[in-house]
Write a protein that holds these residues in place. Sequence first.
Motif, short mmCIF file in Angstrom:
data_model
loop_
_atom_site.label_atom_id
_atom_site.label_comp_id
_atom_site.label_asym_id
_atom_site.label_seq_id
_atom_site.Cartn_x
_atom_site.Cartn_y
_atom_site.Cartn_z
N SER A 135 0.80 -1.22 0.00
CA SER A 135 0.00 0.00 0.00
C SER A 135 0.83 1.27 0.00
O SER A 135 0.30 2.35 -0.16
N GLY A 136 2.15 1.12 0.19
CA GLY A 136 2.97 2.33 0.26
C GLY A 136 3.13 2.83 1.68
O GLY A 136 4.01 3.62 1.97
N ARG A 137 2.25 2.35 2.60
CA ARG A 137 2.46 2.71 4.00
C ARG A 137 3.66 1.94 4.51
O ARG A 137 3.96 0.84 4.06
N SER A 138 4.31 2.52 5.47
CA SER A 138 5.51 1.89 6.00
C SER A 138 5.35 1.71 7.50
O SER A 138 4.43 2.24 8.11
N PHE A 139 6.24 0.94 8.07
CA PHE A 139 6.23 0.74 9.52
C PHE A 139 7.55 1.26 10.08
O PHE A 139 8.54 1.37 9.36
N ALA A 140 7.53 1.59 11.35
CA ALA A 140 8.72 2.22 11.92
C ALA A 140 8.84 1.92 13.40
O ALA A 140 7.87 1.51 14.06
N MET A 141 10.03 2.16 13.91
CA MET A 141 10.27 2.09 15.35
C MET A 141 10.98 3.35 15.79
O MET A 141 11.87 3.85 15.10
N ARG A 142 10.52 3.91 16.90
CA ARG A 142 11.20 5.03 17.55
C ARG A 142 11.83 4.54 18.85
O ARG A 142 11.20 3.81 19.60
N LEU A 143 13.07 4.96 19.06
CA LEU A 143 13.80 4.63 20.29
C LEU A 143 14.04 5.93 21.04
O LEU A 143 14.72 6.83 20.51
#
Length: 212
Positions: A135-143
Amino acid sequence: MTNQNTLDCRNIYCVGRNYRLHAAELGNAVPESPMIFAKPSHAAVRLDGSAIALPGDRGAVHYEAELVWLAGRRYEPGIALHELYTHFTVGLDLTLRDVQDGLKAKGYPWLAAKGFRHSAPLGRWLPYEANAERSGRSFAMRLNGTEVQRGHAADMVFDLAALTAHVGAIYGIGPGDLLFTGTPEGVGKLADGDAVELLWGDEQVGAGTFVI
Ligand code: ZN
């Protein structure tokens, strides 16, 4: 008070080296067929804002943010992904990296590095999204407030359909099974007190702190 909020699930399947840049950052070649490993169900824990206890006496604990799909029924050859999976989220495939390096050197299985309790923290379940991986959406992590990983499922070496066909045919997939689909580049070490947030697009789906 650490998180006792374990998450009921059955088999937890994971795939190694499914994003080229992550394979490269650890000096690994991209495999020619999916490299599957599993975690005990006791690895799963909700990333619901509370503190999660991790082992502190076995070297570095690395985070690996990954998209995770939840199966709602039994796999059959040719089953559509939207029939098999009911939900997905972002999770962490936590890894004792020093332990893993030792196991790799000896040719031993990865369980001790990948299967410890709480090694699979998971965000809240989102309803299955057709073609979430395209879909073009992405996933991420913040530290600690800083984004350290962002992945696009379209960059997976083996996509969800290919992984599902492989795992389903060889090991079987059934209701309550989870499939972790690999991590993009940017993995790194967790420290005691670190705060982690997991995102689908810009939407936070999980957060917590770690006691190491
Ligand atoms: Zn992983």
